[in-house]
Every structure is written in C-alpha cells, then in structure tokens.
Scaffold this active site. Structure first.
Site, mmCIF file in Angstrom:
data_model
loop_
_atom_site.group_PDB
_atom_site.id
_atom_site.type_symbol
_atom_site.label_atom_id
_atom_site.label_comp_id
_atom_site.label_asym_id
_atom_site.label_seq_id
_atom_site.Cartn_x
_atom_site.Cartn_y
_atom_site.Cartn_z
ATOM 1 N N THR A 52 0.853 -1.191 0.000
ATOM 2 C CA THR A 52 0.000 0.000 0.000
ATOM 3 C C THR A 52 0.888 1.239 0.000
ATOM 4 O OG1 THR A 52 -1.806 -1.147 1.111
ATOM 5 C CG2 THR A 52 -1.758 1.254 1.329
ATOM 6 N N THR A 55 14.187 4.481 9.801
ATOM 7 C CA THR A 55 15.125 3.396 10.091
ATOM 8 C C THR A 55 14.687 2.137 9.373
ATOM 9 O OG1 THR A 55 15.606 4.366 12.232
ATOM 10 C CG2 THR A 55 16.131 2.022 11.956
ATOM 11 N N GLN A 114 0.687 -9.633 -6.477
ATOM 12 C CA GLN A 114 0.196 -11.010 -6.646
ATOM 13 C C GLN A 114 0.959 -11.758 -7.740
ATOM 14 O OE1 GLN A 114 -1.740 -12.398 -4.531
ATOM 15 N NE2 GLN A 114 -2.693 -10.652 -3.498
ATOM 16 N N SER A 159 5.129 -6.940 -1.879
ATOM 17 C CA SER A 159 4.814 -6.989 -0.450
ATOM 18 C C SER A 159 5.221 -8.336 0.130
ATOM 19 C CB SER A 159 3.301 -6.795 -0.274
ATOM 20 O OG SER A 159 2.960 -6.906 1.087
ATOM 21 N N GLY A 160 6.007 -8.311 1.210
ATOM 22 C CA GLY A 160 6.550 -9.547 1.788
ATOM 23 C C GLY A 160 5.506 -10.550 2.238
ATOM 24 N N HIS A 161 4.429 -10.057 2.864
ATOM 25 C CA HIS A 161 3.507 -11.018 3.491
ATOM 26 C C HIS A 161 2.666 -11.811 2.494
ATOM 27 C CE1 HIS A 161 -0.548 -8.916 3.539
ATOM 28 N NE2 HIS A 161 0.212 -7.896 3.237
ATOM 29 N N ASN A 165 -5.614 -9.526 -8.147
ATOM 30 C CA ASN A 165 -5.705 -10.237 -6.873
ATOM 31 C C ASN A 165 -7.020 -10.977 -6.674
ATOM 32 O OD1 ASN A 165 -6.269 -7.275 -6.744
ATOM 33 N ND2 ASN A 165 -7.222 -7.842 -4.817
ATOM 34 N N CYS A 197 -9.477 -6.218 1.997
ATOM 35 C CA CYS A 197 -9.735 -4.819 2.330
ATOM 36 C C CYS A 197 -11.181 -4.437 2.034
ATOM 37 C CB CYS A 197 -8.822 -3.911 1.525
ATOM 38 S SG CYS A 197 -7.181 -4.565 1.381
#
Ligand code: PLP
Length: 382
Positions: free
Chosen positions: A70, A235, A179, A197-199, A149, A324
């Site tokens: 996002t 960071t 995706q 996106s990692g997840h 998606n 979402c």
C-alpha cells in the site's frame, strides 16, 4: 484448518521467521550507524537488496524498501504526481486495481487531475485498445497491475510497455506486482516502477518494496534521515527485510516446484467441483492463462458470503474478494462488475487462493465440503 486465503496473506516460512528472529535478537544494529556491528547489519541489508534487484532485473540502487505494498503504491502514484504538481496531467489506471492504487487515482481525480480508468476484458486483463486511445503527450503515469488479486488474470507487461512507449514515450509505467512476485517465475520486469509486499509470499507483514528505475523522477515519500536515497526516510526494518530476503531466496531455489504444486491443487479442485456441481462458473482466465494460485468461482444460487461462513465451520478459510473490501461490507464487487459479470454471478463468487503450504490431498476435503454446502444452500435458497 485448511487455509485457502493466501492472496490476503500467507503463513511465514520457517527460514524467514528465523531470519527475522536473528535480526531482532543478534544483528539488531541500525544499519545507518557507523561502527562495525552496524556495518554488518548494513551489509546484510545490501545483500538482500541485491537479491531482490536480481529477481526483478534491476540494479540494487533501484530498490526502495517500504512497509507494505500500500505504501509502495501510494509512493509510486503520488511520487510521480508530485513531480508535476501545479499542472494538469493525464494519469491512467484500470477499474480492476487493488484499492491501494484505485483510491490514489480517485484522490488525483478529486484534485482536478485528468484521470482515466481503463476497462477490463471479461477475463480480468486490461483493455489494451482503450489504453492505446487514452495515451497522449500529456500522460505522465500509467499504473496497471501485473496479476489481478481477485481472479488471477495476468497482464502482459511487455506488450503494455510497448504500447506506452509508442504513444506516450515519456510516461512512467508502474505496475502493482504484489500477486505476481514469487507466484510467476522471476523475470526482469519491463516497467519503471514495481511494487511488492513480503507477506504475500511467506515473509512477515510490515515489509515491502518499490523498484524505482534510476531514470524516473519521483517525489519523496517520507522526509527525515534520508535513508533509501532520500525517497523513503525511516530506520530500515532489518528483521522484515532479511526475512523477506530469506523468502525470496527460497523461491529462487524452489519456486518452480511450488508453482507446479499450486497448479496441481487448482486443477484438482476445479475438476472435482465442475464434475459434481452444475452452474459453477470460473471467473477470470482459463487455467492455463491464469496465475497458479488464484481460483475465483461462482456457484449460482448461493451467496459467496454465506458459503464462506459455512466452510468456516469445516475449518476452511476462503474469501469473497480482496480482504480490504470485504470488511467494508460491500455487497458489490467493483472488479467482477468491471469484468462484465452479472450481479448474481458477482454475489455468488468465492476466491480460493493457494499457497506453498497447501497439499493436493487437501483439495478433496475442500471439494467435498463445497459440494455438500452448495447443494444444501441451494435447497434452502441462499
Ligand atoms: N496490491 C494487491 C494486488 C494486493 O493484493 C494487496 C493486498 O491485498 C495490496 C496491493 C496491498 O498490500 P499490503 O497489504 O502489503 O499493503
């Protein structure tokens, strides 16, 4: 439990969790600090950056780490828009994007920009004929997702890039690759900006990236300590970045075997359901043309949401669409409607999304539960 909502999120693979744990408990220095302990953390991050760049066909300096897709999508769209602030420019996207792209374009529209939402083919791919006619010399950004998606439709980014360079060679081409990344074979992406996106591929939540080609002019996302070429201060999330790297390396080595298993699962489930039930429709492209992990089906006469909760009782997790939009209780589905599906078919849609932890044998259990519940719900008129 049989988890079939892998497009919403995935279970973290063990080596990714281990990498995050080590980064949190041992290699926890701030990579921007200057002593040796921190230099080690910095080296680990830079090695991860090189691996991700290799997966995308990019240079390490073209990767900007973010907190999620996002954020990557917002940075891509508003980053390009900021460069052109004060002038009315054309921005092009599609009607079937994820909300993190769709809503940013709606915001540009509300700000008075010239925004075009391209239509979808019946299979969920973009109308390239509409793209060709929408492009003009005032166009500064085109954002078209790689894999949809909700239905797993794959857009041909090479073909789209060709159309853009023919009709609007100066426009920036962004693609939401959430995706597609690690679901399709790793290949150089023919775009200027690419979000991941990692997840969504068995790394933890809270880490993503935006690939930004060196030649692209883009406004800054977060201002602060000038990390990430000054584009995205903050960071670095070393546990997230190193966990995501562990997942990417795993997919480098095992991706084709995982994809073959996903396809087998999808094929088995589809065959079982189509053989035992009438009035089942596949929403999206044919099996051979779609992403291997997403199967969207409509069981006519049964509301997708009712079936979802019935399956929950059997320990089976599926969805009716993007996580979402589900929570917003939307009865309409923007994506399926843009594909031209009837209301009835959109309301009866169920999205089954597979992941690396699913097994072919589970599909028999899932098919049996779906058949039993569809028959029961059809009888009582749900
Ligand atoms: N883009 C697509 C195509 C997605 O499927 C999702 C998540 O569902 C996102 C973007 C948003 O990703 P994140 O959860 O990392 O913000």
């Amino acid at each position: 439990m049989i988890y079939l909502d892998n497009s919403a999120t995935t279970r973290v693979m063990d080596n990714a969790a281990q990498a995050a744990y080590t980064a949190m408990t041992e290699n926890y220095a701030n990579p921007a600090s200057v002593y040796r302990f921190a230099v080690d953390a910095d080296r680990a991050v830079e090695a991860a950056r090189s691996n991700l760049a290799r997966a995308l066909g990019a240079q390490p300096g073209e990767i900007v780490y973010t907190s999620c897709a996002t954020e990557s999508n917002n940075l891509a769209v508003f980053g390009v828009a900021n460069v052109h602030r004060g002038r009315r420019r054309r921005f092009i996207t599609t009607q079937v994007e994820h909300p993190s792209v769709f809503e940013t374009f709606r915001a540009l529209d509300a700000m008075g920009q010239d925004v075009v939402f391209l239509g979808s083919n019946p299979d969920g791919t973009v109308r390239t004929d509409q793209l060709a006619s929408a492009l003009n010399e005032n166009t500064v950004l085109v954002s078209i997702m790689h894999v949809n998606n909700e239905v797993g439709a794959i857009n041909d980014l090479g073909q789209i890039a060709g159309i853009i360079s023919r009709y609007a060679p100066n426009a920036v081409f962004h693609s939401d690759g959430v995706q597609a990344f690690a679901k399709l074979p790793f290949e150089p992406v023919p775009v200027d900006l690419y979000s991941i996106s990692g997840h969504k591929f068995n790394a933890p939540k809270g880490v993503g990236a935006l690939m930004i080609r060196q030649r692209v002019r883009i406004g800054k996302g977060l201002l602060g300590g000038s990390q990430e070429r000054g584009i995205r201060s903050g960071t670095l999330n070393t546990p997230g970045i190193l966990a995501m790297d562990a997942a990417i390396r795993y997919y480098f080595d095992n991706g084709s075997a995982i994809r073959a298993k996903l396809l087998q699962c999808k094929q088995r489930l589809m065959n079982l359901l189509l053989a035992q039930l009438n009035d089942v429709h596949v929403n999206g492209p044919d099996l051979s043309a779609a992403a291997p992990n997403i199967l969207n089906l409509s069981f006519l006469g049964v509301q997708g949401e009712v079936l979802l909760h019935a399956l929950e009782e059997y320990g089976i997790c599926v969805s009716t669409g993007s996580a979402c939009s589900q929570k917003k209780n939307q009865t309409s589905n923007r994506v399926l409607e843009a594909m031209g599906l009837s209301n009835e078919r959109a309301r009866s849609a169920l999205r089954i999304s597979l992941g690396m932890f699913n097994e072919v044998a589970e599909m028999d259990t899932v098919a049996a539960a779906i058949v039993e519940n569809v028959n029961r719900l059809r009888k009582i008129g749900h």
